[in-house]
Design a protein around this motif. Structure first.
Motif, mmCIF file in Angstrom:
data_model
loop_
_atom_site.group_PDB
_atom_site.id
_atom_site.type_symbol
_atom_site.label_atom_id
_atom_site.label_comp_id
_atom_site.label_asym_id
_atom_site.label_seq_id
_atom_site.Cartn_x
_atom_site.Cartn_y
_atom_site.Cartn_z
ATOM 1 N N THR A 4 -11.029 16.325 -5.169
ATOM 2 C CA THR A 4 -11.664 15.379 -6.072
ATOM 3 C C THR A 4 -11.457 15.879 -7.492
ATOM 4 O O THR A 4 -11.746 17.042 -7.785
ATOM 5 C CB THR A 4 -13.168 15.257 -5.781
ATOM 6 N N TYR A 6 -12.225 15.385 -11.584
ATOM 7 C CA TYR A 6 -13.081 14.798 -12.613
ATOM 8 C C TYR A 6 -12.426 15.013 -13.967
ATOM 9 O O TYR A 6 -11.953 16.099 -14.268
ATOM 10 C CB TYR A 6 -14.469 15.446 -12.607
ATOM 11 N N LYS A 21 -14.522 10.144 -12.484
ATOM 12 C CA LYS A 21 -13.812 10.621 -11.304
ATOM 13 C C LYS A 21 -12.456 9.934 -11.246
ATOM 14 O O LYS A 21 -12.354 8.723 -11.497
ATOM 15 C CB LYS A 21 -14.641 10.285 -10.062
ATOM 16 N N GLU A 22 -11.416 10.701 -10.947
ATOM 17 C CA GLU A 22 -10.059 10.155 -10.899
ATOM 18 C C GLU A 22 -9.986 8.994 -9.902
ATOM 19 O O GLU A 22 -10.595 9.049 -8.832
ATOM 20 C CB GLU A 22 -9.084 11.266 -10.505
ATOM 21 N N SER A 24 -11.278 6.113 -10.214
ATOM 22 C CA SER A 24 -12.510 5.335 -10.211
ATOM 23 C C SER A 24 -12.596 4.538 -11.505
ATOM 24 O O SER A 24 -12.217 5.026 -12.569
ATOM 25 C CB SER A 24 -13.721 6.259 -10.097
ATOM 26 N N SER A 28 -19.017 8.263 -14.571
ATOM 27 C CA SER A 28 -20.128 9.010 -13.971
ATOM 28 C C SER A 28 -21.249 9.233 -14.969
ATOM 29 O O SER A 28 -22.420 9.127 -14.624
ATOM 30 C CB SER A 28 -19.643 10.362 -13.445
ATOM 31 N N ALA A 41 -19.388 17.696 -15.625
ATOM 32 C CA ALA A 41 -18.201 17.609 -14.773
ATOM 33 C C ALA A 41 -18.108 18.818 -13.849
ATOM 34 O O ALA A 41 -17.791 18.683 -12.659
ATOM 35 C CB ALA A 41 -16.944 17.489 -15.633
ATOM 36 N N LEU A 44 -20.693 18.440 -11.032
ATOM 37 C CA LEU A 44 -20.224 17.504 -10.016
ATOM 38 C C LEU A 44 -19.118 18.115 -9.163
ATOM 39 O O LEU A 44 -19.099 17.959 -7.935
ATOM 40 C CB LEU A 44 -19.712 16.214 -10.675
ATOM 41 N N ALA A 45 -18.207 18.816 -9.811
ATOM 42 C CA ALA A 45 -17.084 19.427 -9.092
ATOM 43 C C ALA A 45 -17.572 20.482 -8.102
ATOM 44 O O ALA A 45 -17.064 20.561 -6.976
ATOM 45 C CB ALA A 45 -16.097 20.033 -10.080
ATOM 46 N N ASN A 48 -18.730 18.999 -4.904
ATOM 47 C CA ASN A 48 -17.736 18.269 -4.126
ATOM 48 C C ASN A 48 -16.453 19.070 -3.914
ATOM 49 O O ASN A 48 -15.352 18.565 -4.113
ATOM 50 C CB ASN A 48 -17.411 16.947 -4.826
ATOM 51 N N SER A 51 -12.322 20.635 -5.499
ATOM 52 C CA SER A 51 -12.354 19.750 -6.656
ATOM 53 C C SER A 51 -11.720 20.413 -7.869
ATOM 54 O O SER A 51 -11.406 21.598 -7.856
ATOM 55 C CB SER A 51 -13.796 19.358 -6.963
#
Length: 77
Positions: A4, A6, A21-22, A24, A28, A41, A44-45, A48, A51
């Motif tokens: 994933t 970002y 997010k790539e 998308s 975010s 970022a 979030l990474a 997930n 990432s």
């Protein structure tokens, strides 16, 4: 399993930094400072993994990037 990605980019229209997010179309989050967007970022990474975070300058060039977790496509040999 793919990674994933970002992106932290600048919105000229809103004059704010955004995390997206790539692949998308939905942003975010928006931030007043680049550093705040980078921290979000990264947060979030880290949630997930695997990432990556790619930070863009205002001109669109990439200034920094961080990868979390194992690379899902490691090079051979």
């Amino acid at each position: 399993m793919s990674r994933t990605v970002y992106h932290v980019t600048y919105s000229n229209e809103l004059e704010k930094w955004k995390v997206i997010k790539e692949n998308s179309s939905r942003v975010s989050s928006y931030h007043d400072t680049k550093s705040a967007a980078i921290e979000e970022a990264k947060r979030l990474a880290k949630k997930n993994i695997p990432s990556q975070v790619k930070v863009h300058n205002q001109d669109g060039t990439i200034s920094d990037e961080w990868t979390y977790g194992d690379d899902p496509f490691p090079p051979r040999g």
